[in-house]
Write an enzyme that holds these catalytic residues in place. Structure first.
Site, short mmCIF file in Angstrom:
data_model
loop_
_atom_site.label_atom_id
_atom_site.label_comp_id
_atom_site.label_asym_id
_atom_site.label_seq_id
_atom_site.Cartn_x
_atom_site.Cartn_y
_atom_site.Cartn_z
CG HIS A 121 -4.62 -5.29 -6.58
ND1 HIS A 121 -3.60 -4.41 -6.51
CD2 HIS A 121 -5.75 -4.83 -6.13
CE1 HIS A 121 -4.12 -3.28 -6.10
NE2 HIS A 121 -5.20 -3.43 -5.59
CG ASP A 201 -1.84 -10.54 -3.75
OD1 ASP A 201 -2.39 -10.24 -2.70
OD2 ASP A 201 -2.20 -9.47 -4.93
CD GLN A 204 -9.36 -8.20 -0.98
OE1 GLN A 204 -9.96 -8.57 -0.22
NE2 GLN A 204 -8.94 -7.10 -1.43
CE LYS A 227 -6.23 -5.10 0.19
NZ LYS A 227 -7.29 -3.97 0.14
CB CYS A 365 -6.53 -2.00 -8.21
SG CYS A 365 -6.52 -0.23 -7.46
N1 7TS Z 1 -3.64 -7.41 -3.82
C1 7TS Z 1 -4.89 -7.50 -3.67
C2 7TS Z 1 -5.63 -9.03 -4.28
C3 7TS Z 1 -5.80 -6.76 -3.15
O1 7TS Z 1 -7.06 -6.88 -3.02
C4 7TS Z 1 -5.08 -5.41 -2.92
C5 7TS Z 1 -5.97 -4.08 -2.44
C6 7TS Z 1 -3.78 -5.42 -3.06
C7 7TS Z 1 -3.04 -6.56 -3.84
C8 7TS Z 1 -2.83 -4.29 -2.75
O2 7TS Z 1 -2.94 -4.05 -1.33
P1 7TS Z 1 -2.27 -2.59 -0.49
O3 7TS Z 1 -2.82 -2.86 0.90
O4 7TS Z 1 -0.82 -2.70 -0.90
O5 7TS Z 1 -3.06 -1.62 -1.44
N2 7TS Z 1 -7.12 -4.27 -2.80
C9 7TS Z 1 -7.83 -3.18 -2.57
C10 7TS Z 1 -9.27 -3.30 -3.20
O6 7TS Z 1 -9.92 -4.24 -3.46
N3 7TS Z 1 -9.90 -2.17 -2.82
O7 7TS Z 1 -9.22 -1.11 -2.36
C11 7TS Z 1 -7.81 -1.94 -2.45
#
Ligand code: 7TS
Length: 407
Positions: A121, A201, A204, A227, A365
């Site tokens: 990401h 990371d 997910q 999430k 992203c």
């Molecule tokens: N890493 C992964 C693998 C992600 O899927 C996401 C967010 C992030 C980091 C960043 O997380 P945040 O909570 O700091 O924004 N992924 C997504 C997505 O797949 N659709 O919207 C956000």
């Protein structure tokens, strides 16, 4: 697992969108929240809203106790050794930025390397590019194949004595691939010992798999509350105590200090030295409630249910003409990304919404992933504990209709 009883805990699901029952398949972006999580937030503001670590009064002590109990809950959930190893952040993005910034101050140097993969990401790419710009270190990335499987051998070959940091996603948000991170961590340790720091990371992964940071032996593990059934604006950075206590704070301000004079500041102990300013108190408390929801439902049960939905949806979607699944690794979490011949993902997304089905479309992203497949984006259906096979049927019927309209 009684799916009706679970769905009853998510009142938001019980509504119509464009006169059709809502089918919420955008859980990869953010999950919905059970009533108990929502109520834990209002309960905090109705009964004990107060700042933490500052007041001698009863409400402040109660807020502090609940906030610190939430830290304990997270510690247990991911099996960290010490509660000081749990830093509350805004989310995965802030957790990774914290580590990348801090390591670029006194760890990473010119001529050294940071190793990531091409399926990260953006929040596990850009902070490392910034750290490399600051230090003169070099960013390297391991590729993945046409099925979306990480080239583990290539990644291993990229690990050298110059590799100071390996930063990898456990589960790809765009492909669904579950990476063999334990095998990779073991390899890096056998080659470079503790000289290479490893960040995972888990954005997910944590919502779908049980995670044990000690068994993994990673140095850092980052994830987001929103999430995994908790609110937005709260997330976690796990970091090994010995390391984190030597790292430069990411932000300066209240709570992260021991003493301040105009000339000099002595930083506070862990975890407070990385939590400058008033934190997201209600968010941390609600995250603790979301963890209880997951534990009571059973993390393995959640994983099993989502995997069943993924298998069912994958079989059914193959019957829709022109569909190409993006991400066909044998080991996947509940993410179904796809494109349809002769259509644009966003057109499909708009038509699905008209039929009550919420999916995400675009590059998610993860632009390097899209570049690799030479596509502008995908349509992504991603599952959570409250989704059902009937919803998959509705989604597939709606998709068929959308595709026919667009052709
Ligand atoms: N890493 C992964 C693998 C992600 O899927 C996401 C967010 C992030 C980091 C960043 O997380 P945040 O909570 O700091 O924004 N992924 C997504 C997505 O797949 N659709 O919207 C956000």
């Amino acid at each position: 697992m009684d799916i009706n009883q679970i769905r009853a805990q998510f009142p938001i699901l019980n509504q119509e969108i464009n006169k059709r029952p809502l089918v919420y398949f955008d859980n990869g972006a953010t999950s919905q929240k059970p009533l108990r999580v929502i109520e834990s937030i209002s309960n905090y503001y109705l009964h004990y809203n107060s700042n933490v670590h500052r007041g001698v009064h009863t409400l402040s002590q109660k807020a502090t106790d609940k906030y610190e109990q939430a830290r304990q809950k997270v510690r247990q959930f991911i099996n960290a050794n010490h509660s000081e190893e749990i830093i509350f952040t805004r989310g995965t993005t802030e957790s990774i930025n914290l580590v990348a910034f801090s390591l670029s101050q006194n760890f990473l140097q010119q001529g050294e390397e940071v190793l990531i993969s091409e399926m990260e990401h953006h929040s596990n790419i850009v902070p490392w590019q910034m750290a490399c710009e600051r230090t003169g270190a070099k960013l390297k990335a391991a590729s993945f194949d046409e099925k979306g499987i990480l080239n583990v051998e290539e990644l291993k070959n990229l690990v050298s004595e110059k590799t100071k940091i390996v930063a990898l996603t456990q589960v790809s948000n765009a492909l669904g691939t579950i990476n063999p991170i334990k095998e990779i961590i073991d390899y890096v340790r056998s080659k470079n010992g503790n000289n290479t720091l490893i960040l995972i990371d888990g954005a997910q992964a944590v919502p779908h798999l049980s995670v044990d940071v000690q068994a993994l032996d990673c140095d850092f593990y980052a994830f987001s509350g929103h999430k995994m059934y908790a609110p937005t604006g709260i997330g976690v950075l796990y970091g090994k105590k010995e390391l984190m206590s030597q790292m430069t704070p990411y932000q300066g301000g209240g709570d992260m200090i021991k003493t301040v004079t105009i000339e000099k500041t002595e930083y506070n102990e862990l975890p407070y030295r990385f939590e400058a300013g008033t934190p997201n108190i209600s968010g941390a408390i609600a995250l603790s409630e979301a963890i209880d929801f997951m534990l009571e439902t059973g993390v393995n049960e959640i994983a099993r249910h989502e995997h069943e939905l993924l298998t069912y949806a994958t079989e059914k979607i193959k019957t829709v003409s022109g569909v190409k699944i993006i991400g066909e690794a044998p080991n996947k979490a509940g993410v179904l990304s796809f494109v349809v011949d002769g259509t644009h993902p966003s057109d499909i997304g708009v038509l699905l919404d008209k039929m009550g089905v919420a999916v995400r479309t675009g590059h998610h992203c993860a632009e390097p992933v899209m570049d690799k497949f030479n596509i502008p984006g995908t349509v992504r259906a991603s599952f959570a504990v409250y989704n059902t096979r009937q919803e998959v049927d509705i989604f597939i019927a709606a998709l068929e209709k959308a595709v026919n309209l667009l052709r």
